[in-house]
Write a protein that holds these residues in place. Structure first.
Motif, PDB file in Angstrom:
ATOM      1  N   ILE A   1      52.587  82.460  53.613  1.00 17.49           N
ATOM      2  CA  ILE A   1      51.951  81.247  54.414  1.00 17.49           C
ATOM      3  C   ILE A   1      51.709  81.877  56.213  1.00 17.49           C
ATOM      4  N   ALA A   2      52.700  83.369  56.714  1.00 18.33           N
ATOM      5  CA  ALA A   2      52.215  82.984  57.565  1.00 18.33           C
ATOM      6  C   ALA A   2      50.887  84.436  58.602  1.00 18.33           C
ATOM      7  N   SER A   3      50.689  85.104  57.425  1.00 16.85           N
ATOM      8  CA  SER A   3      49.292  85.920  57.639  1.00 16.85           C
ATOM      9  C   SER A   3      48.517  84.534  58.008  1.00 16.85           C
ATOM     10  N   GLU A   4      48.453  83.228  57.943  1.00 14.51           N
ATOM     11  CA  GLU A   4      46.920  82.165  57.880  1.00 14.51           C
ATOM     12  C   GLU A   4      47.655  82.039  59.422  1.00 14.51           C
ATOM     13  N   ALA A   5      48.378  82.132  60.146  1.00 12.93           N
ATOM     14  CA  ALA A   5      48.655  82.246  61.915  1.00 12.93           C
ATOM     15  C   ALA A   5      48.468  83.230  62.870  1.00 12.93           C
ATOM     16  N   SER A   6      47.436  82.607  63.830  1.00 12.86           N
ATOM     17  CA  SER A   6      46.916  83.295  65.361  1.00 12.86           C
ATOM     18  C   SER A   6      48.125  82.836  66.208  1.00 12.86           C
ATOM     19  N   VAL A   7      49.266  82.415  66.144  1.00 18.45           N
ATOM     20  CA  VAL A   7      50.106  82.386  67.391  1.00 18.45           C
ATOM     21  C   VAL A   7      51.711  82.102  66.033  1.00 18.45           C
ATOM     22  N   VAL A   8      52.942  82.370  66.822  1.00 18.04           N
ATOM     23  CA  VAL A   8      54.126  82.311  65.964  1.00 18.04           C
ATOM     24  C   VAL A   8      54.992  81.771  66.826  1.00 18.04           C
ATOM     25  N   LEU A   9      55.777  81.055  66.755  1.00 16.43           N
ATOM     26  CA  LEU A   9      56.420  80.525  68.246  1.00 16.43           C
ATOM     27  C   LEU A   9      57.680  80.662  67.401  1.00 16.43           C
ATOM     28  N   ILE A  10      59.550  81.396  67.377  1.00 11.37           N
ATOM     29  CA  ILE A  10      60.367  80.971  67.629  1.00 11.37           C
ATOM     30  C   ILE A  10      61.309  81.177  67.830  1.00 11.37           C
ATOM     31  N   TYR A  11      62.805  80.666  67.251  1.00 12.14           N
ATOM     32  CA  TYR A  11      63.976  80.636  67.856  1.00 12.14           C
ATOM     33  C   TYR A  11      65.089  80.642  67.029  1.00 12.14           C
ATOM     34  N   ILE A  12      64.856  81.845  67.062  1.00 15.00           N
ATOM     35  CA  ILE A  12      66.327  82.353  66.132  1.00 15.00           C
ATOM     36  C   ILE A  12      66.925  83.690  66.275  1.00 15.00           C
ATOM     37  N   GLY A  13      67.736  83.894  65.607  1.00 17.40           N
ATOM     38  CA  GLY A  13      69.365  84.582  66.092  1.00 17.40           C
ATOM     39  C   GLY A  13      69.014  86.328  66.351  1.00 17.40           C
ATOM     40  N   ASP A  14      69.548  86.738  66.445  1.00 12.21           N
ATOM     41  CA  ASP A  14      69.171  88.723  67.065  1.00 12.21           C
ATOM     42  C   ASP A  14      69.020  88.922  65.154  1.00 12.21           C
ATOM     43  N   ASP A  15      70.558  88.723  64.836  1.00  9.30           N
ATOM     44  CA  ASP A  15      70.670  89.199  63.324  1.00  9.30           C
ATOM     45  C   ASP A  15      69.615  89.056  62.858  1.00  9.30           C
ATOM     46  N   LEU A  16      68.927  87.402  62.643  1.00 10.09           N
ATOM     47  CA  LEU A  16      67.716  87.432  61.483  1.00 10.09           C
ATOM     48  C   LEU A  16      66.819  87.988  61.974  1.00 10.09           C
ATOM     49  N   GLY A  17      66.069  87.678  63.450  1.00  8.09           N
ATOM     50  CA  GLY A  17      64.945  88.259  63.643  1.00  8.09           C
ATOM     51  C   GLY A  17      65.063  89.727  63.239  1.00  8.09           C
ATOM     52  N   ALA A  18      65.835  90.460  62.999  1.00 14.76           N
ATOM     53  CA  ALA A  18      66.214  92.218  63.162  1.00 14.76           C
ATOM     54  C   ALA A  18      65.895  92.092  61.960  1.00 14.76           C
ATOM     55  N   ARG A  19      66.105  91.623  60.775  1.00 14.48           N
ATOM     56  CA  ARG A  19      65.627  91.290  59.311  1.00 14.48           C
ATOM     57  C   ARG A  19      64.085  91.050  59.438  1.00 14.48           C
ATOM     58  N   MET A  20      63.992  89.609  59.954  1.00 16.19           N
ATOM     59  CA  MET A  20      62.709  89.126  59.727  1.00 16.19           C
ATOM     60  C   MET A  20      61.541  90.159  60.322  1.00 16.19           C
ATOM     61  N   ALA A  21      61.870  90.850  61.188  1.00 20.33           N
ATOM     62  CA  ALA A  21      60.990  91.272  62.492  1.00 20.33           C
ATOM     63  C   ALA A  21      59.554  92.321  61.434  1.00 20.33           C
ATOM     64  N   PRO A  22      59.784  93.068  60.191  1.00 18.51           N
ATOM     65  CA  PRO A  22      59.484  93.685  59.574  1.00 18.51           C
ATOM     66  C   PRO A  22      57.925  93.193  58.760  1.00 18.51           C
ATOM     67  N   VAL A  23      58.719  91.860  57.877  1.00 18.45           N
ATOM     68  CA  VAL A  23      58.102  90.800  56.956  1.00 18.45           C
ATOM     69  C   VAL A  23      57.014  90.240  58.621  1.00 18.45           C
ATOM     70  N   LEU A  24      56.908  90.004  59.008  1.00 17.69           N
ATOM     71  CA  LEU A  24      56.686  89.765  60.083  1.00 17.69           C
ATOM     72  C   LEU A  24      55.194  90.519  60.714  1.00 17.69           C
ATOM     73  N   GLN A  25      55.544  91.989  60.222  1.00 18.89           N
ATOM     74  CA  GLN A  25      54.765  93.456  61.318  1.00 18.89           C
ATOM     75  C   GLN A  25      53.924  93.853  59.610  1.00 18.89           C
ATOM     76  N   LYS A  26      53.813  92.786  58.680  1.00 19.32           N
ATOM     77  CA  LYS A  26      53.080  93.078  57.807  1.00 19.32           C
ATOM     78  C   LYS A  26      52.825  92.456  57.047  1.00 19.32           C
ATOM     79  N   LEU A  27      53.356  91.379  57.518  1.00 19.83           N
ATOM     80  CA  LEU A  27      52.177  89.599  57.059  1.00 19.83           C
ATOM     81  C   LEU A  27      50.964  89.282  58.373  1.00 19.83           C
ATOM     82  N   LEU A  28      51.680  89.605  59.279  1.00 17.78           N
ATOM     83  CA  LEU A  28      50.857  88.934  60.778  1.00 17.78           C
ATOM     84  C   LEU A  28      49.888  89.649  61.152  1.00 17.78           C
TER      85      LEU A  28
END
Length: 274
Positions: free
Chosen positions: A204-231
């Protein structure tokens, strides 16, 4: 003489058999993250092992020679006061071995990360939305949305047209939905239960034009490739405090909150995919 020889051979065989059955322990030296972390809790086969400075030594029970034995090792690592990483591993040893195990390196397939929800102050959410230049045409996405404050405030104050959030905790999902209703924006908000490390849940992130995040470094590092692929290209991302692994921010600023504390904000803009 013949009787003595036979007896001697029998004695040698008996001693040899006894030696073959002799049991020995093995030692496992384990290295866990240390610098800047709270004391790591380490268990081997469910038994706590003491250690310091990120070094732990476990001595096995006596083991039969020639056999392999597997031991389950699990470390509970806390890089900050709201992130907990469970890192399970297995190590195989034989009697008399001196084995080593490095738990400083993550394994995305095995490690489990849980983040306790900590709210971002309202004025800092406003600063994040300002940095992202939120406007009435924007769809905002918040992975790990908690009570959905990062969706609700930009919609109420800046007129963003839609907010989308996911959270792994069903109780927080319900709380976010109730808060959106209380704030009068329920019809503009979609909150779902989901795992930010699961690409299907994050679709569902593919619909976004803005992403606001407050999450730890560890999860952020794991999530980054997913965001780069979907956004989609042009999507703006602002993170409170934490970075997204090796994805270098385009800009980082420090703002002072109403409480007098300083807050670091990171900004990315998704580039055209090569």
């Amino acid at each position: 003489m013949k009787r003595l020889s036979v007896g001697f051979v029998a004695l040698v065989v008996a001693v040899g058999a006894a030696c073959a059955q002799e049991k020995k322990t093995a030692t496992i030296t384990i290295t866990a993250p240390d610098a800047g972390y709270k004391d790591t809790i380490l268990k081997v086969d469910g038994t706590a092992v003491s250690g310091s400075g990120g070094k732990f030594t476990f001595t096995t029970p006596a083991l039969e020679s020639g056999k392999e034995y597997k031991f389950k090792v699990e470390a509970l690592i806390e890089p900050n006061n709201y992130t907990k990483i469970t890192r399970p591993r297995e190590v195989t040893v034989k009697a008399g071995d001196a084995a080593t195990l490095d738990l400083t390196k993550e394994d995305k397939a095995l490690d489990k990360i849980v983040v306790r929800w900590v709210p971002t102050p309202n004025d800092i959410v406003d600063e994040m939305a300002k940095m992202a230049k939120v406007n009435k045409n924007d769809v905002i996405f918040d992975p790990g949305c908690g009570d959905a404050v990062m969706l609700i405030r930009p919609m109420k104050l800046l007129g963003a047209k839609k907010g989308i959030g996911i959270d792994i905790d069903p109780k927080m999902v319900k709380k976010a939905q109730e808060k959106a209703m209380e704030e009068g924006v329920a019809e503009k908000v979609v909150i779902k239960e989901g795992d930010i490390l699961n690409e299907k849940d994050m679709a569902i992130a593919s619909e976004a034009s803005v992403v606001l995040i407050y999450i730890g470094d560890d999860l952020g590092a794991r999530m980054a490739p997913v965001l780069q692929k979907l956004l989609k290209p042009g999507t703006r991302i602002v993170s409170h405090r934490f970075k997204l692994g090796d994805w270098k921010p385009d800009r980082t600023v420090t703002v002072r909150g109403a409480d007098g504390d300083e807050y670091v904000l990171h900004y990315w803009e998704v580039k055209e995919k090569k």
